[in-house]
Design a protein around this motif. Structure first.
Motif, PDB file in Angstrom:
ATOM      1  N   GLY A 187      39.343  -5.918  57.389  1.00 15.87           N
ATOM      2  CA  GLY A 187      40.672  -5.725  56.824  1.00 15.87           C
ATOM      3  C   GLY A 187      40.619  -5.290  55.372  1.00 15.87           C
ATOM      4  N   ALA A 188      39.693  -5.883  54.595  1.00 16.05           N
ATOM      5  CA  ALA A 188      39.546  -5.514  53.188  1.00 16.05           C
ATOM      6  C   ALA A 188      39.043  -4.076  53.050  1.00 16.05           C
ATOM      7  CB  ALA A 188      38.582  -6.480  52.498  1.00 16.05           C
ATOM      8  N   LEU A 189      38.115  -3.688  53.926  1.00 19.00           N
ATOM      9  CA  LEU A 189      37.582  -2.325  53.891  1.00 19.00           C
ATOM     10  C   LEU A 189      38.675  -1.308  54.199  1.00 19.00           C
ATOM     11  CD1 LEU A 189      34.298  -1.080  55.511  1.00 19.00           C
ATOM     12  CD2 LEU A 189      36.443  -0.003  56.144  1.00 19.00           C
ATOM     13  N   ALA A 190      39.515  -1.645  55.190  1.00 15.37           N
ATOM     14  CA  ALA A 190      40.545  -0.694  55.624  1.00 15.37           C
ATOM     15  C   ALA A 190      41.801  -0.742  54.762  1.00 15.37           C
ATOM     16  CB  ALA A 190      40.914  -0.981  57.081  1.00 15.37           C
ATOM     17  N   GLY A 191      41.952  -1.809  53.960  1.00 16.34           N
ATOM     18  CA  GLY A 191      43.176  -1.989  53.187  1.00 16.34           C
ATOM     19  C   GLY A 191      43.619  -0.784  52.379  1.00 16.34           C
ATOM     20  N   PRO A 192      42.740  -0.184  51.557  1.00 12.14           N
ATOM     21  CA  PRO A 192      43.160   0.975  50.765  1.00 12.14           C
ATOM     22  C   PRO A 192      43.588   2.159  51.625  1.00 12.14           C
ATOM     23  CG  PRO A 192      41.132   0.039  49.899  1.00 12.14           C
ATOM     24  CD  PRO A 192      41.389  -0.639  51.205  1.00 12.14           C
ATOM     25  N   VAL A 193      42.956   2.315  52.790  1.00  9.29           N
ATOM     26  CA  VAL A 193      43.313   3.420  53.686  1.00  9.29           C
ATOM     27  C   VAL A 193      44.697   3.167  54.282  1.00  9.29           C
ATOM     28  CG1 VAL A 193      42.619   4.743  55.721  1.00  9.29           C
ATOM     29  CG2 VAL A 193      40.882   3.779  54.213  1.00  9.29           C
ATOM     30  N   LEU A 194      44.955   1.934  54.700  1.00  9.18           N
ATOM     31  CA  LEU A 194      46.274   1.590  55.236  1.00  9.18           C
ATOM     32  C   LEU A 194      47.352   1.765  54.171  1.00  9.18           C
ATOM     33  CD1 LEU A 194      45.445  -1.670  57.266  1.00  9.18           C
ATOM     34  CD2 LEU A 194      45.584   0.671  58.112  1.00  9.18           C
ATOM     35  N   ARG A 195      47.047   1.346  52.947  1.00 14.47           N
ATOM     36  CA  ARG A 195      47.993   1.500  51.834  1.00 14.47           C
ATOM     37  C   ARG A 195      48.304   2.970  51.578  1.00 14.47           C
ATOM     38  NH1 ARG A 195      52.100  -0.289  50.016  1.00 14.47           N
ATOM     39  NH2 ARG A 195      51.182  -2.394  50.080  1.00 14.47           N
ATOM     40  N   SER A 196      47.288   3.808  51.656  1.00 14.32           N
ATOM     41  CA  SER A 196      47.483   5.245  51.451  1.00 14.32           C
ATOM     42  C   SER A 196      48.403   5.831  52.524  1.00 14.32           C
ATOM     43  CB  SER A 196      46.130   5.958  51.463  1.00 14.32           C
ATOM     44  OG  SER A 196      46.296   7.345  51.294  1.00 14.32           O
ATOM     45  N   LEU A 197      48.231   5.370  53.771  1.00 13.26           N
ATOM     46  CA  LEU A 197      49.111   5.837  54.853  1.00 13.26           C
ATOM     47  C   LEU A 197      50.565   5.457  54.570  1.00 13.26           C
ATOM     48  CD1 LEU A 197      47.275   5.117  58.245  1.00 13.26           C
ATOM     49  CD2 LEU A 197      48.017   7.343  57.381  1.00 13.26           C
ATOM     50  N   VAL A 198      50.778   4.232  54.136  1.00 10.50           N
ATOM     51  CA  VAL A 198      52.139   3.769  53.841  1.00 10.50           C
ATOM     52  C   VAL A 198      52.724   4.577  52.688  1.00 10.50           C
ATOM     53  CG1 VAL A 198      53.543   1.818  53.093  1.00 10.50           C
ATOM     54  CG2 VAL A 198      51.694   1.459  54.725  1.00 10.50           C
ATOM     55  N   ASP A 199      51.929   4.830  51.661  1.00 11.63           N
ATOM     56  CA  ASP A 199      52.408   5.616  50.518  1.00 11.63           C
ATOM     57  C   ASP A 199      52.778   7.034  50.934  1.00 11.63           C
ATOM     58  OD1 ASP A 199      51.978   3.430  48.907  1.00 11.63           O
ATOM     59  OD2 ASP A 199      50.066   4.141  48.093  1.00 11.63           O
ATOM     60  N   ASP A 200      51.981   7.623  51.835  1.00  4.99           N
ATOM     61  CA  ASP A 200      52.210   9.003  52.259  1.00  4.99           C
ATOM     62  C   ASP A 200      53.365   9.129  53.242  1.00  4.99           C
ATOM     63  OD1 ASP A 200      50.102   9.796  50.712  1.00  4.99           O
ATOM     64  OD2 ASP A 200      48.684  10.039  52.369  1.00  4.99           O
ATOM     65  N   LEU A 201      53.490   8.153  54.158  1.00  8.58           N
ATOM     66  CA  LEU A 201      54.431   8.296  55.266  1.00  8.58           C
ATOM     67  C   LEU A 201      55.640   7.361  55.197  1.00  8.58           C
ATOM     68  CD1 LEU A 201      51.730   8.600  58.083  1.00  8.58           C
ATOM     69  CD2 LEU A 201      53.093  10.463  57.114  1.00  8.58           C
TER      70      LEU A 201
END
Length: 252
Positions: free
Chosen positions: A84-98
């Motif tokens: 979850g920690a590894l994927a956190g920044p990627v998930l955050r980027s998706l939310v910011d973009d979409l």
């Protein structure tokens, strides 16, 4: 000329192979079922299982079946937190973009478990708790994960878990599910069309090359998540899945 692994290393590899086979079977299986899935001699399988039972990573049930043991629970919890920690920044980027909620989920027995989540800033949004389990047949992440499994394993997992109808739009037959899986394989992503919750649409994609089947998703209310959203979401999910895949395989 390839170097042969040391006997101790080979034993570790074989032990983990047995653990993975038990996990693939849904968390428990018989000695004969394990023997049918690996070329290892039966005495070797039995010896490894005795060792794994002795250290608590496998337990033998009263009906003589072998199941994953309690000592694996903490390992799994720590691994899920790290994932979850590894994927956190990627998930955050998706939310910011979409602008919608994003999730990461992993195959866990015959269901999926959510290991990462970043909610949307909207007051009306999808909010899936980390640790929640969901069925494979009616969730976007579940169907995306099914698309990278072989048909025999799909049938076994879904039959074990059953196909309850969470909504009137849920797929409830194996034939319908296999048709859906084939469509996902062709287009490269899954869509949950209000199958888990009425009013919610989800786009999901499997993580390529992941050591255990997992998927990433973006979801929100159908009023905001339509075709225009899909046109942006699919390439964003592809980039996110590739980033997580690279991190998991050490290719960043």
């Amino acid at each position: 000329m390839p170097v042969k692994p040391a006997a101790g290393v080979q034993s570790v590899e074989r032990a983990f192979e047995l653990l993975e086979l038990i996990a693939r079977a849904g968390g428990e299986c018989t000695l004969s079922e394990l023997a049918a899935e690996t070329p290892l001699p039966l005495p070797t399988i039995h010896r490894l299982l005795r060792t794994l039972v002795g250290i608590g990573h496998v337990r033998q049930m009263p009906n003589r079946r072998y199941a994953l043991g309690p000592r694996l629970i903490r390992l799994g919890e720590v691994a899920n937190r790290q994932l979850g920690a590894l994927a956190g920044p990627v998930l955050r980027s998706l939310v910011d973009d979409l602008g919608e909620s994003s999730n990461l989920a992993v195959l866990d027995g015959d269901m999926v478990v959510y290991t990462g989540q970043v909610p949307s800033a909207h007051s009306m949004r999808m909010n899936t708790e980390v640790g929640r389990r969901a069925n494979l047949h009616n969730s976007g992440v579940g169907k995306a994960i099914l698309s990278v499994l072989d048909d025999e394993r799909i049938a076994r997992l879904v039959t074990q878990a059953g196909m309850p109808a969470a909504t009137p739009k849920s797929i409830t037959t194996l034939s319908g599910l296999f048709a859906e899986v084939e469509r996902i394989r062709e287009q490269g992503y899954a869509v949950d069309e209000e199958e888990q919750e009425i009013g919610v649409r989800c786009f999901a994609m499997a993580i390529p090359g992941a050591p255990t089947p997992m998927a990433i998703s973006i979801s929100g209310p159908v009023s905001r998540v339509g075709q225009d959203f899909a046109d942006r979401a699919v390439p964003a999910l592809q980039r996110a899945a590739a980033t997580i895949s690279s991190a998991l395989t050490g290719n960043l």
